[in-house]
Design a protein around this motif. Structure first.
Motif, short mmCIF file in Angstrom:
data_model
loop_
_atom_site.label_atom_id
_atom_site.label_comp_id
_atom_site.label_asym_id
_atom_site.label_seq_id
_atom_site.Cartn_x
_atom_site.Cartn_y
_atom_site.Cartn_z
N ILE A 38 -43.33 24.42 11.05
CA ILE A 38 -42.90 23.98 9.72
C ILE A 38 -43.22 22.49 9.58
CG2 ILE A 38 -40.87 23.65 8.23
CD1 ILE A 38 -39.83 26.29 9.61
N THR A 39 -43.87 22.14 8.48
CA THR A 39 -44.40 20.78 8.34
C THR A 39 -43.73 19.99 7.21
OG1 THR A 39 -46.14 21.71 6.93
CG2 THR A 39 -46.66 21.39 9.26
N GLU A 60 -42.61 24.28 3.89
CA GLU A 60 -44.03 24.55 4.09
C GLU A 60 -44.33 24.64 5.57
OE1 GLU A 60 -46.50 21.74 2.02
OE2 GLU A 60 -45.51 22.13 0.09
N SER A 61 -45.19 25.59 5.90
CA SER A 61 -45.79 25.62 7.23
C SER A 61 -47.21 25.10 7.08
CB SER A 61 -45.78 27.04 7.78
OG SER A 61 -46.58 27.86 6.96
N VAL A 62 -47.95 25.04 8.18
CA VAL A 62 -49.32 24.55 8.09
C VAL A 62 -50.09 25.36 7.04
CG1 VAL A 62 -51.48 24.18 9.33
CG2 VAL A 62 -49.31 23.75 10.48
N LYS A 63 -49.82 26.66 7.03
CA LYS A 63 -50.61 27.55 6.19
C LYS A 63 -50.20 27.59 4.72
CE LYS A 63 -52.54 31.33 7.04
NZ LYS A 63 -52.75 32.77 7.25
N VAL B 38 -49.81 26.08 15.77
CA VAL B 38 -50.92 25.30 15.23
C VAL B 38 -50.83 23.81 15.61
CG1 VAL B 38 -52.04 24.56 13.09
CG2 VAL B 38 -51.28 26.92 13.34
N ARG B 291 -45.12 14.65 3.29
CA ARG B 291 -45.60 15.73 4.16
C ARG B 291 -45.92 16.98 3.34
NH1 ARG B 291 -43.91 15.07 9.86
NH2 ARG B 291 -44.12 17.31 10.01
N ARG B 295 -52.36 22.69 -1.97
CA ARG B 295 -52.81 24.04 -1.59
C ARG B 295 -53.91 24.48 -2.53
NH1 ARG B 295 -50.51 24.80 3.44
NH2 ARG B 295 -48.41 23.93 3.36
N THR B 315 -53.91 21.19 3.24
CA THR B 315 -53.08 21.54 4.39
C THR B 315 -52.23 20.34 4.75
OG1 THR B 315 -53.12 22.48 6.64
CG2 THR B 315 -54.71 20.75 6.18
N PHE B 316 -51.35 20.53 5.72
CA PHE B 316 -50.68 19.41 6.36
C PHE B 316 -51.58 18.89 7.46
CE2 PHE B 316 -48.10 17.84 9.90
CZ PHE B 316 -47.46 16.79 9.28
#
Lengths: 138, 366
Positions: A38-39, A60-63, B38, B291, B295, B315-316
């Motif tokens: 989770i970002t 939000e997650s990376v995706k 990731v 952060r 998208r 993306t992050f």
């Protein structure tokens, strides 16, 4: 999959920990595992009124971005500021340090709409059987 | 989701054993991430060494003189002046100047080439080559027998040298044939992460051995498509279907460096017309003020709220600790240093447009 015995749950994988008229809300082990790292956590506004099963906030997650729904109606009294700088707390400790918000509950009869730990556990098993596991991450 | 009809690489069982989370990508069942997640995979690539299974990608072998085969007329970059054992990145275009695919050409010998293409485009690329190659050319699609492993990261040279000592002499964007675990194979110093790295082309049915031998080094971490997208975005490398499509020209995508305008090639007339009439849109790279990540599908707005474009990738970024995105905007909104807003009906977030790449500290050319 870890589940806390005395918490209540939603089918959207949020948990509620009741302490008198205050309920603490977070996401479950199943949810954090499906989301991955989770970002970003958007913290809800304090004093905001929320409705049961309506949008509470998003994370939000990376995706992808994901909506979080409130397990109960009430007014936000506190949010977990630690998550702003370190959203990964939810991945590491989703049931304790990774709590998202505290809500002053407006109608405690709504708890009957939530799943007990046993019911949630059975629900997760039914998801696995139907092959829906991890669908939120795809 | 039904996965029964998806294709699998020779490393499918290895991915499962490593806890790979398998998803559909371009008709293939591929690992989007492994157990560690990731962010750890990102750190492994940027600080150590990571390995990707890219066996789904396509490889063609072409035999012929660069001019009389028609190859030089198909690819946007000039290939006639390529030294043997060098690689060159370019695109193939349709008549309207839109991008059919981006690819890398390897000059294996004065009249022998390998062309590496995106998995999603193998069929249409083959058709495009066949339609535009001249009778002197012979094209063979070897995708089904060619596995590709990408070893990427600042430690990749040290690690690969233990199996193939001579690989240490490879310069950026060159390749050679090397003996690796009893097979004579092509290894190029290329990649898609911004770090020092190598792409290993290996016989499909023996790829498991190489995967195992590289992962036997404790410094190598398996990395999936999830972090691959993050890494390429941090470098602003285009991903077909996002920054490049059949309706986006390389000029609009900011890739003019990879187009040789003095020579003739399919799509050139359309690019000349585009240059004369002025591009209508331009690519922008922007960093979120938080952060929160842009998208694909988000809109882009000027600071006074005007709709000016849309996000094609986002993306992050662990390297920047902020959201990053790439989008297309109307030309008048694209000067560096300007602020821009990304989002949808629910949420809008400020961002600053920056020159590419986002990540400037890679070991790519070390």
């Amino acid at each position: 999959m870890e589940i806390i015995e005395h918490y209540l749950y939603t089918k959207e994988h949020e948990w509620l920990d009741l302490d008198g008229e205050i309920g603490t809300v977070g996401i479950t082990e199943y949810a954090q595992s499906a989301l991955g790292d989770i970002t970003f956590v958007e913290l809800p506004e304090i004093e905001k009124e929320v409705e049961q099963f309506e949008l509470l906030t998003s994370l939000e997650s990376v995706k992808a971005a994901n909506d979080i729904f409130s397990p109960i109606s009430g007014k936000i009294t506190e949010v977990n500021d630690e998550l702003t700088a370190d959203p990964g707390i939810i991945n590491r400790d989703c049931y304790e340090k990774g709590w998202i918000a505290k809500i002053k509950i407006s109608d405690d009869e709504e708890t009957s709409n939530l799943l007990t730990a046993d019911e949630y556990s059975n629900y997760l098993e039914s998801l696995d059987r139907n092959g829906d596991g991890d669908s939120s991450d795809e | 989701m039904s996965v029964t009809t998806l294709q699998r690489t020779p490393l499918y069982q290895e991915h499962i054993a490593l806890g790979g989370k398998m998803v559909e990508f371009a008709g293939w069942e591929m690992p989007v991430q492994y157990r560690s997640g990731v962010l750890k995979e990102h750190a492994a690539n940027r600080r150590g060494c990571s390995i990707f299974d890219c066996s789904h990608m396509g490889e063609f072998i072409l035999e012929g003189d660069p001019v009389t085969s028609g190859l030089d007329r198909i690819v946007t970059q000039s290939v006639v002046d390529m030294p043997v054992k060098s690689c060159r990145y370019g695109m193939i275009l349709n008549a309207e100047g839109g991008t059919i695919d981006d690819l890398i050409v390897y000059r294996l010998a004065p009249e022998k080439w390998m062309i590496v293409v995106n998995a999603s485009n193998i069929e249409k690329d083959r058709r495009h080559f066949q339609a535009n190659l001249l009778p002197a050319a012979r094209l063979k699609d070897v995708s089904a027998e060619t596995a590709k492993l990408d070893l990427q990261g600042p430690l990749s040279r040290d690690i690969l040298s233990r199996l193939v000592p001579e690989v240490a002499r490879l310069e950026y964007y060159t390749f050679d044939e090397f003996e690796l675990l009893g097979e004579r194979v092509i290894i190029s110093r290329t990649g898609y992460t911004g770090e020092l790295g190598y792409e290993i082309y290996y016989p499909w049915d023996k790829a498991v051995r190489v995967w195992g031998a590289l992962l036997a080094d404790q410094r190598v971490a398996p990395t999936g498509l999830g972090v691959r997208d993050v890494l390429r975005l941090e470098m602003c490398y285009p991903l077909y279907g996002h920054e490049l499509t059949e309706s986006i020209s390389p000029l609009e995508a900011g890739l003019k460096t990879f187009v040789s305008m003095p020579k003739e090639f399919v799509g050139k007339a359309a690019l000349v017309r585009l240059e004369q009439s002025g591009l209508l849109r331009k690519i922008v790279h922007f960093v979120s003020e938080s952060r929160r990540a842009p998208r694909q599908g988000h809109q882009l707005y000027s600071t006074d709220g005007q709709l000016v474009g849309e996000v094609v990738s986002g993306t992050f970024s662990p390297a920047l600790n902020a959201g990053i995105g790439i989008g297309f905007v109307k030309k008048e909104f694209t000067s560096i240093g300007k602020n821009i807003i990304f989002g949808d009906e629910k949420n809008r977030t400020g961002a600053g447009m920056v020159p590419r790449p986002f990540y400037k500290h890679g070991s790519l050319k070390s």
